[in-house]
Design an enzyme around this catalytic site. Structure first.
Site, PDB file in Angstrom:
ATOM      1  N   GLY A 160       0.813  -1.208   0.000  1.00  0.00           N
ATOM      2  CA  GLY A 160       0.000   0.000   0.000  1.00  0.00           C
ATOM      3  C   GLY A 160       0.847   1.259   0.000  1.00  0.00           C
ATOM      4  N   TYR A 161       1.899   1.245   0.795  1.00  0.00           N
ATOM      5  CA  TYR A 161       2.793   2.395   0.866  1.00  0.00           C
ATOM      6  C   TYR A 161       3.481   2.624  -0.478  1.00  0.00           C
ATOM      7  CZ  TYR A 161       6.442   5.506   2.677  1.00  0.00           C
ATOM      8  OH  TYR A 161       7.284   6.572   2.896  1.00  0.00           O
ATOM      9  N   ALA A 162       3.972   1.540  -1.082  1.00  0.00           N
ATOM     10  CA  ALA A 162       4.639   1.667  -2.378  1.00  0.00           C
ATOM     11  C   ALA A 162       3.680   2.211  -3.436  1.00  0.00           C
ATOM     12  CB  ALA A 162       5.206   0.314  -2.812  1.00  0.00           C
TER      13      ALA A 162
END
Length: 256
Positions: A160-162
């Protein structure tokens, strides 16, 4: 204009999200040191009496503090209304607020994905769109996003962060394409491995920490104060011909 005068932010007002600690706090202090008044926002920021407020005021600048849960769209719109009501002009917007949740992709739950995308990407678009309305009317403004090494790489256990930081890189270019000709500079800063709360788990893992340090040409973890200079540059007249750029501040990581 003399070169150093191009970095002067006196008379400007900067809205800095995620300013309570880490990179955001250092950016807020750096902008204040360059002359800007600060409107600060964080999820748990005190409305008055915060440490970052005391530091800004000690520099002779004004500070207005707000709290906002950027995962709550309604809270974000309430924040925008409050800022527009109390601050006539926002000259500089620093979209720094963010979160990270770690779990392998096959086990990464919907709620992790949804929260990270909402905080790191959706909220930043909404805030940029709304603050940019005033900038577009005036024909001037500076918007700075905090991107990441994972704007360029995939990372491990943080899908999700990427995805969110990849989106930030694309959003930086998309907004620059539309607004550059109307006097707004939109750029991003991509931190490398920095000694902040977000990297505590990595720094506490001896194997991962050693692996990371072995690849950084500078030979050290970055510090939050390493972002004062880049932020002042992108917020000032010195960067007037920069649009849609993601500036790496990574100790040389991406050069390896």
């Amino acid at each position: 204009m003399k070169t150093l005068d191009m970095f002067n932010l006196e008379g400007k007002t900067a809205l800095v999200t995620g300013c309570k600690r880490g990179i955001g706090r250092s950016i807020a202090i750096g902008l204040a040191e360059a002359g800007a008044n600060i409107v600060g926002v964080s999820a748990t920021l005190e409305h008055s009496g915060s440490e970052v407020e005391r530091e800004v005021v000690a520099l002779g600048r004004s500070f207005s503090g707000y709290s906002c849960d950027f995962a709550d769209r309604g809270a974000l719109y309430k924040l925008i209304d409050e800022i527009n009501s109390h601050h006539k002009t926002i000259d500089i917007l620093v979209n720094n607020a963010g979160t990270i949740l770690r779990k392998p992709a096959a086990e990464h739950p919907d709620e992790y994905w949804d929260k990270v995308i909402e905080v790191n990407l959706n909220a930043q678009f909404v805030l940029s769109r709304e603050i940019a309305k005033g900038m577009l009317e005036r024909g001037s403004g500076k918007i700075i996003f905090t991107a990441s090494l994972l704007t360029f790489q995939g990372g491990i256990t943080v899908p999700g962060y990427a995805a969110s930081k990849g989106g930030v890189g694309q959003l930086t270019m998309a907004l620059a394409n539309e607004w550059a000709s109307r006097g707004i500079n939109v750029n991003a800063i991509a931190p490398g491995y920095i000694s902040t709360d977000n990297t505590e788990a990595l720094r506490n893992d001896p194997e991962r920490s050693a692996s990371i340090l072995s690849r950084i040409p500078a030979g050290r973890w970055g510090q939050a104060d390493d972002f004062k200079g880049p932020a002042v540059f992108l917020a000032s007249q010195a960067s007037d011909y920069m649009h849609g750029t993601t500036m790496l501040v990574d100790g040389g990581w991406m050069g390896r």
